[in-house]
Design an enzyme around this catalytic site. Sequence first.
Site, PDB file in Angstrom:
ATOM      1  CE1 TYR A 293      16.549  28.966 113.706  1.00  0.00           C
ATOM      2  CE2 TYR A 293      14.347  28.894 112.741  1.00  0.00           C
ATOM      3  CZ  TYR A 293      15.309  29.542 113.504  1.00  0.00           C
ATOM      4  OH  TYR A 293      15.021  30.769 114.054  1.00  0.00           O
TER       5      TYR A 293
ATOM      6  CG  ASP B 125      17.559  31.216 122.350  1.00  0.00           C
ATOM      7  OD1 ASP B 125      17.041  32.341 122.413  1.00  0.00           O
ATOM      8  OD2 ASP B 125      16.948  30.166 122.607  1.00  0.00           O
TER       9      ASP B 125
END
Length: 247
Positions: A111, A53
Amino acid sequence: MDRIKCTVAYDGMHFCGYQIQPQHRTVQQEIEKALQKLHKGELVRVQASGRTDSTVHAKGQVIHFDTPLSLEEWQWNNALNTMLPDDIVITQVEKKTEEFHARYGVERKEYRYRVLLSKTADVFRRNYVYQYPYPLEINAIRKAIPYFIGTHDFTSFCSAKTDKKDKVRTIYEIELIEQDDELIFRFVGNGFLYNMVRIIVGTLLSVGQGKLDPDSIPEILAKQNRQFAGKMAPGHGLYLWQVNYNN
């Protein structure tokens, strides 16, 4: 034709995410622009392990593309980095067979999310950590973490904007690292839904602040309703750290 795999690092702060969007600067757009120059105006499409994003960073995004050019791996590395802007760097190039696919061959992703525990903003880290000024009960967070590990339907922990019908994912590891004035959340899983890591981090911070009970996580998972989880943490604290493949 050669299939080229690239590992890519980028500072996401000045991008509207990875994927091409009209009228917006994106990582994919910049990479394809560089490839187009190297291919004398021919458009070369790249495939990525997944999208990130707006403002989300990457240390180990993986892409591939097919090319008729015969260059050595080091030549690709040098040529692309010469063409790319300063906030994108190719860190590794490998020639692969056509069986390799950056998106469909993913076995697991890692992540990391960085939280700065400080009442005062850090001017030098403001784009790379989520500043959190409130006191946290770390033991409560550690108690909540194991409930997320394993295979679950993560509907409660993904954005309603997701285009994925199947919300079942497997998280293999969640590690909480206390490093100086930062908390670093490390996630390893077979895949993550839209905003899933950021919503889990926001929920764990709510647990640490005493707004949610650690033992409420199984119930929130079972409800399969986004409104019962915590707030979503902002994008600039998140990093796509590493992508592993089964071939």
